[in-house]
Design an enzyme around this catalytic site. Structure first.
Site, PDB file in Angstrom:
ATOM      1  N   GLU A 119       0.789  -1.158   0.031  1.00 38.57           N
ATOM      2  CA  GLU A 119      -0.042   0.007   0.271  1.00 38.57           C
ATOM      3  C   GLU A 119       0.963   1.392  -0.122  1.00 38.57           C
ATOM      4  O   GLU A 119       2.101   1.084   0.280  1.00 38.57           O
ATOM      5  CB  GLU A 119      -1.046   0.077   1.172  1.00 38.57           C
ATOM      6  CG  GLU A 119      -1.932  -1.242   1.261  1.00 38.57           C
ATOM      7  CD  GLU A 119      -2.687  -1.224   2.482  1.00 38.57           C
ATOM      8  OE1 GLU A 119      -3.622  -2.026   2.703  1.00 38.57           O
ATOM      9  OE2 GLU A 119      -2.534  -0.301   3.508  1.00 38.57           O
ATOM     10  N   PRO A 120       0.319   2.318  -0.291  1.00 39.78           N
ATOM     11  CA  PRO A 120       1.351   3.524  -0.336  1.00 39.78           C
ATOM     12  C   PRO A 120       1.860   3.846   1.068  1.00 39.78           C
ATOM     13  O   PRO A 120       2.979   4.439   1.245  1.00 39.78           O
ATOM     14  CB  PRO A 120       0.142   4.624  -0.505  1.00 39.78           C
ATOM     15  CG  PRO A 120      -0.991   3.888  -1.353  1.00 39.78           C
ATOM     16  CD  PRO A 120      -1.055   2.653  -0.739  1.00 39.78           C
ATOM     17  N   SER A 124       7.002  -2.578   2.519  1.00 38.64           N
ATOM     18  CA  SER A 124       7.661  -3.692   3.447  1.00 38.64           C
ATOM     19  C   SER A 124       7.046  -3.885   4.770  1.00 38.64           C
ATOM     20  O   SER A 124       7.249  -5.044   5.026  1.00 38.64           O
ATOM     21  CB  SER A 124       9.241  -3.349   3.365  1.00 38.64           C
ATOM     22  OG  SER A 124       9.650  -3.221   2.183  1.00 38.64           O
ATOM     23  N   TRP A 158       1.874  -0.472  -6.222  1.00 39.13           N
ATOM     24  CA  TRP A 158       2.872  -1.021  -6.664  1.00 39.13           C
ATOM     25  C   TRP A 158       2.536  -2.513  -6.774  1.00 39.13           C
ATOM     26  O   TRP A 158       3.286  -3.565  -6.565  1.00 39.13           O
ATOM     27  CB  TRP A 158       4.111  -1.169  -5.623  1.00 39.13           C
ATOM     28  CG  TRP A 158       4.370   0.309  -4.946  1.00 39.13           C
ATOM     29  CD1 TRP A 158       4.177   0.293  -3.312  1.00 39.13           C
ATOM     30  CD2 TRP A 158       4.558   1.677  -5.399  1.00 39.13           C
ATOM     31  NE1 TRP A 158       4.259   1.588  -3.138  1.00 39.13           N
ATOM     32  CE2 TRP A 158       4.561   2.502  -4.165  1.00 39.13           C
ATOM     33  CE3 TRP A 158       4.592   1.948  -6.629  1.00 39.13           C
ATOM     34  CZ2 TRP A 158       4.610   3.964  -4.233  1.00 39.13           C
ATOM     35  CZ3 TRP A 158       4.829   3.413  -6.723  1.00 39.13           C
ATOM     36  CH2 TRP A 158       4.528   4.249  -5.644  1.00 39.13           C
ATOM     37  N   ARG A 267      37.637  -9.244 -27.309  1.00 43.44           N
ATOM     38  CA  ARG A 267      37.896  -7.754 -27.274  1.00 43.44           C
ATOM     39  C   ARG A 267      39.073  -7.467 -27.223  1.00 43.44           C
ATOM     40  O   ARG A 267      39.992  -7.818 -26.725  1.00 43.44           O
ATOM     41  CB  ARG A 267      36.988  -6.881 -26.340  1.00 43.44           C
ATOM     42  CG  ARG A 267      37.233  -5.408 -26.603  1.00 43.44           C
ATOM     43  CD  ARG A 267      36.687  -4.914 -27.622  1.00 43.44           C
ATOM     44  NE  ARG A 267      37.126  -3.451 -28.006  1.00 43.44           N
ATOM     45  CZ  ARG A 267      36.646  -2.447 -27.289  1.00 43.44           C
ATOM     46  NH1 ARG A 267      35.497  -2.454 -26.297  1.00 43.44           N
ATOM     47  NH2 ARG A 267      37.032  -1.218 -27.460  1.00 43.44           N
ATOM     48  N   GLU A 363       8.883  -7.618  -2.406  1.00 45.91           N
ATOM     49  CA  GLU A 363       8.878  -9.045  -1.759  1.00 45.91           C
ATOM     50  C   GLU A 363       9.609  -8.760  -0.632  1.00 45.91           C
ATOM     51  O   GLU A 363      10.343  -9.700  -0.255  1.00 45.91           O
ATOM     52  CB  GLU A 363       9.247 -10.289  -2.410  1.00 45.91           C
ATOM     53  CG  GLU A 363       7.948 -10.406  -3.544  1.00 45.91           C
ATOM     54  CD  GLU A 363       8.247 -11.837  -4.162  1.00 45.91           C
ATOM     55  OE1 GLU A 363       8.660 -12.723  -3.560  1.00 45.91           O
ATOM     56  OE2 GLU A 363       7.879 -11.890  -5.420  1.00 45.91           O
TER      57      GLU A 363
END
Length: 384
Positions: A119-120, A124, A158, A267, A363
């Protein structure tokens, strides 16, 4: 099989998945529109039987799938993972009616799932969520002559696959002031009245959005698990998926390492090859060392989950933390060794550079993982 090695059949399957990702899934991913659900890609994952494996296999298989797909097509990996994250609570805690309605569609790739926890004001800190589930009528199913009913009011933010998902696993507060003990998980179809969503302009190839709940009706038939026990549903899901986020990161790190080996071996620079410069070769060795260490910790955490070990939360947190931080280092170092070409739009490393950042946040951010690890360590020390 141990936590530190794979059987030949598993290694062969991983190789097959990497080939599928590069040759069959990447073309579909490239046809997709950034920031939108690629339903053709999800349907192909269903046809390949990979979505079904989300619910019929353990954590180690999930990690092998995510690592292997990420190596060749991060979009396919993310599409697979989001189906699993959104639908795992349904698989693990849903009623027979809920599972019969939705799981076949999830596994065939015709229904898009989403996990709506953040939520806003509570990202976490999941226990602090404020989406309200307000009970209608007197408490108890019998009092109203039918299933208990609530109205969901508030916001989610999110949320991956929002606002395009077909259903959401939504975590709402059913008991005010009760912290983690007052949260309930609901299965909410996207067409419920009062549920609307908007897309967010994010650094992400898949949709991420916000959801608005304006007195959205839900009943006891929509509950996943038990009333006021939804935090357990959320944490059980995250304990499974955190190591596999690490596997996603390992897959990206390996892709960056492989690209760097090829680039530095071919390279020409300063009268020889880049790999002949000790500063370069030592950096490549460090990239390989960290990638392999992260891989082993991911496999160990997944094995612990499959064996119902008592230290799963700590191992899951460690695996996600080490692997995501490692992938950030490896991809950044690969970009440095490639030079400006790696920042050109469309280059593999430009793509990985954008995709590797978010896993350190979602997460459970890296800081949250460190806090969880410390908490588990001290709890174990006090119990001795």
């Amino acid at each position: 099989m141990t936590a530190f090695s794979l059987e030949p059949a598993q290694l062969a399957w991983c190789a097959e998945l990497r080939t599928l990702a590069a040759e069959r899934l990447r073309p579909l991913a490239e046809k997709g529109q950034p920031g939108r659900v690629n339903r053709d890609l999800v349907a192909e994952l269903g046809r390949l039987g990979l979505l079904a494996r989300l619910f019929t296999s353990g954590a180690l298989v999930l990690c092998l799938m995510r690592e292997s797909l990420a190596h060749g097509c991060t979009e396919a990996e993310t599409a697979l993972a989001l189906q699993g994250l959104g639908a795992h609570p349904l698989h693990a805690h849903g009623t027979q009616a809920q599972r019969t309605r939705w799981l076949p569609r999830v596994t065939e790739g015709s229904a898009i799932a989403a996990f709506a926890l953040s939520e806003p004001g509570a990202g976490s800190d999941a226990a602090a969520l404020g989406l309200r589930a307000e009970r209608e009528g007197p408490p108890g199913p019998a009092a109203s002559g039918g299933p208990a009913r609530w109205r969901l009011t508030g916001e989610k933010c999110w949320i991956s696959n929002a606002p395009e998902a077909d259903f959401y696993t939504v975590f709402a507060r059913t008991t005010p002031g009760a912290g983690a003990r007052g949260v309930t998980a609901f299965l909410v179809p996207a067409d419920r009245p009062g549920l609307t969503g908007t897309g967010l302009d994010m650094l992400s190839p898949h949709p991420i959005g916000a959801l608005d709940f304006d007195a959205v009706p839900v009943t006891a038939d929509d509950v996943l698990g038990e009333v006021d026990r939804g935090f357990r549903v959320a944490m059980g899901t995250l304990n499974l998926f955190r190591p596999s986020v690490g596997a996603f990161a390992v897959g990206m790190a390996q892709a960056a390492l492989d690209a760097t080996l090829a680039h530095t071996a071919g390279r020409d620079a300063f009268g020889g090859k880049l790999r002949d410069l000790q500063a370069v070769s030592h950096q490549v060795a460090e990239m390989a060392l960290r990638t392999e260490a992260a891989r082993l910790m991911v496999y160990a955490a997944a094995t612990a989950y499959d064996e119902n070990a008592p230290d799963v939360p700590r191992r899951s947190a460690m695996a996600k933390l080490l692997a995501t931080e490692t992938a950030q280092y490896v991809v950044d170092t690969a970009v440095q060794l490639h030079g400006a070409r790696a920042l050109q739009r469309g280059h593999l490393l430009e793509h990985l550079y954008r995709d590797v950042r978010a896993p350190r946040i979602y997460e459970g951010a890296s800081e949250v993982q460190r806090g969880l690890i410390a908490k588990e360590l001290y709890a174990h020390q006090e119990a001795r």
